[in-house]
Design a protein around this motif. Structure first.
Motif, short mmCIF file in Angstrom:
data_model
loop_
_atom_site.label_atom_id
_atom_site.label_comp_id
_atom_site.label_asym_id
_atom_site.label_seq_id
_atom_site.Cartn_x
_atom_site.Cartn_y
_atom_site.Cartn_z
N ASN A 1 0.81 -1.22 0.00
CA ASN A 1 0.00 0.00 0.00
C ASN A 1 0.84 1.27 0.00
N VAL A 2 2.10 1.16 0.40
CA VAL A 2 2.98 2.33 0.32
C VAL A 2 3.11 2.76 -1.14
N ALA A 3 3.44 1.79 -2.00
CA ALA A 3 3.63 2.10 -3.41
C ALA A 3 2.33 2.50 -4.09
N THR A 4 1.24 1.77 -3.80
CA THR A 4 -0.03 2.11 -4.46
C THR A 4 -0.54 3.48 -4.00
N GLY A 5 -0.31 3.80 -2.72
CA GLY A 5 -0.73 5.11 -2.22
C GLY A 5 0.04 6.25 -2.87
N VAL A 6 1.36 6.07 -3.00
CA VAL A 6 2.17 7.10 -3.66
C VAL A 6 1.75 7.27 -5.11
N LEU A 7 1.55 6.16 -5.82
CA LEU A 7 1.14 6.24 -7.22
C LEU A 7 -0.25 6.84 -7.34
N GLY A 8 -1.17 6.42 -6.48
CA GLY A 8 -2.52 6.98 -6.52
C GLY A 8 -2.52 8.48 -6.24
N THR A 9 -1.71 8.91 -5.27
CA THR A 9 -1.61 10.34 -4.98
C THR A 9 -1.05 11.10 -6.18
N ALA A 10 -0.04 10.51 -6.83
CA ALA A 10 0.57 11.17 -7.98
C ALA A 10 -0.40 11.33 -9.14
N ALA B 1 -8.22 12.28 -1.95
CA ALA B 1 -7.80 12.51 -0.56
C ALA B 1 -7.44 11.20 0.13
N ALA B 2 -8.19 10.14 -0.17
CA ALA B 2 -7.93 8.85 0.47
C ALA B 2 -6.61 8.25 0.01
N GLN B 3 -6.19 8.54 -1.22
CA GLN B 3 -4.88 8.04 -1.67
C GLN B 3 -3.77 8.63 -0.82
N ALA B 4 -3.87 9.93 -0.54
CA ALA B 4 -2.84 10.57 0.28
C ALA B 4 -2.81 9.98 1.69
N GLN B 5 -4.00 9.75 2.26
CA GLN B 5 -4.05 9.16 3.60
C GLN B 5 -3.44 7.77 3.63
N SER B 6 -3.65 7.01 2.55
CA SER B 6 -3.16 5.64 2.53
C SER B 6 -1.63 5.58 2.60
N VAL B 7 -0.96 6.62 2.11
CA VAL B 7 0.51 6.66 2.20
C VAL B 7 0.94 6.72 3.66
N VAL B 8 0.24 7.53 4.46
CA VAL B 8 0.58 7.64 5.88
C VAL B 8 0.26 6.35 6.62
N ILE B 9 -0.93 5.79 6.37
CA ILE B 9 -1.30 4.53 7.04
C ILE B 9 -0.29 3.43 6.71
#
Length: 254
Positions: A56-65, A182-190
């Motif tokens: 989820n670290v990688a998917t969150g960063v990609l989703g945020t981007a 917004a949820a993509q950005a949060q997922s990076v922190v989680i």
């Protein structure tokens, strides 16, 4: 990852692609990876959550981007929502990691099955046409509290923010694409904070994380295209069916 049959490997890869698509196109989706790891492998609850969170670290960063590129995360309201969710995640994620260590495999399976079923209900209940109310959506206290609760559940089960956060934000009046962004950005922190906790406990299977993480990233890109280009009704239906099929199997597998 040693000893997994080819059919199990293929199943995990397919679930990972579907999870990635669900993350950026619908919101819920990442839970498919957690459910697959729990149902198809002999990993402990901590290893399931830790391995899933690494991806989820990688998917969150990609989703945020990608949502920054398409403009949603440049909108002031979406940025504000993302910051509040991330603040809540800082508080909630350690709680989730702690809770994971308190449950047995049986209890984890039952709770995960219930979470999968609840996610299906949330997806069904979400109205694709929902729009942000004139008042500007939920207040900062509600958003921060939502972020804390979602992060605790996410870290406990190894799922990212979009799974629960998107349906709940939409129910509170946030537009779908803004909620997804917004949820993509949060997922990076989680995922980032949760991964630190599980790595410290030695609860990450790195080969399995790579096996599901790469196809999941491919699904994230595909889901972003789908979310912006076509109605998500068919995808939503397929995700709900998948979740409802997985829920009892995961609960019994525990």
């Amino acid at each position: 990852m040693t000893g997994l049959e080819p059919g199990v490997v293929a199943g995990l890869v397919l679930l990972a692609v579907a999870a990635g698509i669900g993350i950026t196109a619908v919101g819920p989706g990442g839970v498919l990876v957690t459910a697959g790891l729990f149902a198809l492998t002999p990993l402990s609850p901590a290893q399931v959550a830790g391995t899933a969170l690494v991806t989820n670290v990688a998917t969150g960063v990609l989703g945020t981007a990608v949502y920054t590129r398409s403009g949603q995360l440049r909108e002031p309201q979406a940025r504000r929502t993302a910051l509040l969710l991330c603040g809540g995640a800082v508080a909630g994620t350690p709680v989730g990691v702690l809770l994971n260590g308190l449950v047995t495999g049986r209890v984890f399976g039952v709770l995960l099955g219930a979470l999968v079923a609840a996610t299906a209900v949330l997806v069904l209940a979400r109205r694709p046409g929902a729009r942000e109310p004139a008042a500007g959506g939920p207040g900062w206290r509600s958003t921060a509290a939502l972020g804390t609760g979602v992060a605790a559940a996410g870290a406990m089960f190894g799922v990212g923010g979009p799974m629960l956060c998107v349906p709940l934000l939409v129910a509170l009046g946030v537009p779908v694409l803004s909620a997804l962004a917004a949820a993509q950005a949060q997922s990076v922190v989680i995922a980032g904070a949760g991964t630190v906790g599980y790595v410290a406990a030695g609860a990450v299977d790195w080969p399995l994380a790579a096996l599901v993480g790469v196809p999941e990233l491919a699904g994230v890109l595909a889901g972003w295209v789908i979310a912006r280009a076509v109605p998500a009704g068919a995808l939503k239906g397929a995700l709900v069916v998948s979740l409802l099929v997985l829920a009892p199997y995961v609960a019994l597998r525990g």
